[in-house]
Design a protein around this motif. Sequence first.
Motif, PDB file in Angstrom:
ATOM      1  N   GLY A 220       0.837  -1.191  -0.026  1.00  0.00           N
ATOM      2  CA  GLY A 220      -0.031  -0.097  -0.105  1.00  0.00           C
ATOM      3  C   GLY A 220       0.832   1.226  -0.079  1.00  0.00           C
ATOM      4  O   GLY A 220       2.053   1.263  -0.177  1.00  0.00           O
ATOM      5  N   PRO A 221       0.359   2.507   0.242  1.00  0.00           N
ATOM      6  CA  PRO A 221       0.963   3.947   0.247  1.00  0.00           C
ATOM      7  C   PRO A 221       2.122   3.698   1.519  1.00  0.00           C
ATOM      8  O   PRO A 221       2.117   2.956   2.152  1.00  0.00           O
ATOM      9  N   ARG A 222       3.039   4.568   1.274  1.00  0.00           N
ATOM     10  CA  ARG A 222       4.141   4.701   2.090  1.00  0.00           C
ATOM     11  C   ARG A 222       3.717   4.908   3.472  1.00  0.00           C
ATOM     12  O   ARG A 222       2.757   5.614   3.888  1.00  0.00           O
ATOM     13  N   LEU A 223       4.172   3.741   4.349  1.00  0.00           N
ATOM     14  CA  LEU A 223       3.316   3.568   5.600  1.00  0.00           C
ATOM     15  C   LEU A 223       3.547   4.585   6.811  1.00  0.00           C
ATOM     16  O   LEU A 223       2.341   5.007   7.257  1.00  0.00           O
ATOM     17  N   GLY A 224       4.447   5.471   7.015  1.00  0.00           N
ATOM     18  CA  GLY A 224       4.839   6.513   7.816  1.00  0.00           C
ATOM     19  C   GLY A 224       3.712   7.534   7.775  1.00  0.00           C
ATOM     20  O   GLY A 224       2.857   7.751   8.219  1.00  0.00           O
ATOM     21  N   TYR A 225       3.690   7.731   6.442  1.00  0.00           N
ATOM     22  CA  TYR A 225       2.805   8.922   5.899  1.00  0.00           C
ATOM     23  C   TYR A 225       1.425   8.493   6.047  1.00  0.00           C
ATOM     24  O   TYR A 225       0.655   9.168   6.438  1.00  0.00           O
ATOM     25  N   PHE A 226       1.073   7.197   5.600  1.00  0.00           N
ATOM     26  CA  PHE A 226      -0.498   6.700   5.564  1.00  0.00           C
ATOM     27  C   PHE A 226      -0.880   6.533   7.065  1.00  0.00           C
ATOM     28  O   PHE A 226      -2.149   6.994   7.232  1.00  0.00           O
ATOM     29  N   LEU A 227      -0.225   6.033   7.885  1.00  0.00           N
ATOM     30  CA  LEU A 227      -0.681   5.880   9.033  1.00  0.00           C
ATOM     31  C   LEU A 227      -0.824   7.359   9.794  1.00  0.00           C
ATOM     32  O   LEU A 227      -1.897   7.410  10.654  1.00  0.00           O
ATOM     33  N   ALA A 228       0.136   8.249   9.332  1.00  0.00           N
ATOM     34  CA  ALA A 228      -0.109   9.602  10.078  1.00  0.00           C
ATOM     35  C   ALA A 228      -1.377  10.345   9.579  1.00  0.00           C
ATOM     36  O   ALA A 228      -1.973  11.177  10.291  1.00  0.00           O
ATOM     37  N   SER A 229      -1.825   9.718   8.551  1.00  0.00           N
ATOM     38  CA  SER A 229      -2.960  10.491   8.063  1.00  0.00           C
ATOM     39  C   SER A 229      -4.446   9.850   8.368  1.00  0.00           C
ATOM     40  O   SER A 229      -5.243  10.185   8.224  1.00  0.00           O
ATOM     41  N   LEU A 230      -4.323   8.806   9.181  1.00  0.00           N
ATOM     42  CA  LEU A 230      -5.417   8.204   9.660  1.00  0.00           C
ATOM     43  C   LEU A 230      -5.632   8.427  10.879  1.00  0.00           C
ATOM     44  O   LEU A 230      -4.806   8.888  11.769  1.00  0.00           O
ATOM     45  N   ASP A 231      -6.888   8.357  11.458  1.00  0.00           N
ATOM     46  CA  ASP A 231      -7.266   8.871  12.959  1.00  0.00           C
ATOM     47  C   ASP A 231      -6.660   7.586  13.754  1.00  0.00           C
ATOM     48  O   ASP A 231      -6.634   6.378  13.541  1.00  0.00           O
ATOM     49  N   LYS A 232      -5.925   7.981  15.052  1.00  0.00           N
ATOM     50  CA  LYS A 232      -5.235   7.127  15.847  1.00  0.00           C
ATOM     51  C   LYS A 232      -6.132   6.289  16.537  1.00  0.00           C
ATOM     52  O   LYS A 232      -5.998   4.897  16.565  1.00  0.00           O
ATOM     53  N   ASP A 233      -7.437   6.612  16.912  1.00  0.00           N
ATOM     54  CA  ASP A 233      -8.222   5.805  17.790  1.00  0.00           C
ATOM     55  C   ASP A 233      -8.626   4.657  16.833  1.00  0.00           C
ATOM     56  O   ASP A 233      -8.684   3.413  17.370  1.00  0.00           O
TER      57      ASP A 233
END
Length: 501
Positions: free
Chosen positions: A473-486
């Motif tokens: 999938g998309p570059r992981l660091g950025y991808f996770l940063a863009s998603l809601d943490k909860d």
Amino acid sequence: METHWADAIADQILKLGHKHLVASGITPSGDIHIGNMREVVTADAVYRALKDKNADVKLIYIADTFDPLRKVYPFLPDSYSEHIGKPLFKIPCPCGEHENYAEHFLQPFLQSLEALEINAEILRADEIYNEGKYTQSIINTLEQQHTIAQILEKTSHRKLPDDWSPFNPLCPRCDSITRTRVTGFNSKLQTVDMTCACGYTGTIPVTGGGKLTWRVDWPARWSILGVTVEPFGKDHATSGGSYDTGRKIAKEIYHYTPPYPIVYEWIMLKGKGAMHSSKGLAISISEMLEVLPPEVLRYLIIRSKPEKHIEFDPGTTLLNLIDEYDRMDISSRAYQLSQTKKAWHSNIPFKHIVTAIQVAGDTSALLDILERSGYDTVDTRAVLTRAENARKWLDKYAPPYVKFTIQERLPQTTKSFSTKERQALLKLAEQLLEWNTPEEIHNGIYEIAKSVTLDPKTLFRAIYVSLLSTTSGPRLGYFLASLDKDFLIQRFDQAAQEQKE
Ligand SMILES: [Zn+2]
Ligand SMILES: [Zn+2]
């Protein structure tokens, strides 16, 4: 630093004089595509380089509206067979909303020129002929047609037919310019005697009564308009080709110094070859401007020397092109020559916008996501323009691996996770709150993988599977940063649990 090609060419041109007319043009017989754009952007780059060196310079664009329709192209209805051989300005427009066939294809192109901030004076061949600007040249040409025929035969190594004429009369009865023949002319009265395959025979005025054949039209035009610089495709540049014959005709018949030539290579559609709108193998400039900012489209041409071919792919290459542009040193010449007044230098990599709009449901969510992942979105309109580009690119050109859908529920495939993968995901759920930037997330994932002696790639895959049900999938660091943490914590927690049937 190496001199940019446009500056190098401008330096050569300035050795020939201070005042210049840069010409480019096209036959508007079909969609004007990215391949055709190379000519006008090349001309504009040299024009801008000359202006920057304080030359007295003008840029013109000539539409060959007097050229005949050669055939019924795949994009035309069969009924257009009756228009074959007529000049484009005499043929009805295919959609019914433009003045004629030529304008139908010219108008969207002129709008693109505006977006690209190419401020050329637009000339139409039918107007130049009908205004009488060619008339004296046509008379000179007819008077010296034997010399011209000799130049053409000798230089291009081809035999001309016995009844060859440099002038193609326009039949007053059937509008054809390909089925007509010159049978005589009168220099004083400025008239031509002609016949047509339709049966018409008569005498017509030279002014507006037809056009010169291409190989003669070109050098005549140089002398009429005063062209001193002109880019053209490599097909015209061969030995015995139309520039070769044109420059001889210019010197010997019109006593005119031929323009400084800038020969350019084709833009190839990756895996498909050179673009041809007649074969349906082309992407129009207006289509590209839907997905690319104008300055990036300029940059596509300006970054390569004219003699190098450009391989164009509206998929991944285009994605990389935007990022390359955004990362450029703004003091570099290629960057400067690509500028438009409305240009926006983005600090948000286009790839991230492509990811963010797939995560976001709407515009405000998009802005939240970009801010959450550390980007400045103060210039909202610019950000949203790029987002609109990205949305269209995803719809039309994105390769499948760039697209993703966040799974609403935990995918079934997580059942096969190993104990180590589960341990790592659990740690991820516990530590995610401590990290804020994409880099912190990226590094944190590596640390977790190390701590449970798991190959980081395996952990990456487990994360993608948990969220997207795909193994990449998309570059992981950025991808996770863009998603809601909860959401992420809950999902990784769930994926870490041993699932029982
Ligand atoms: Zn139309
Ligand atoms: Zn006719």
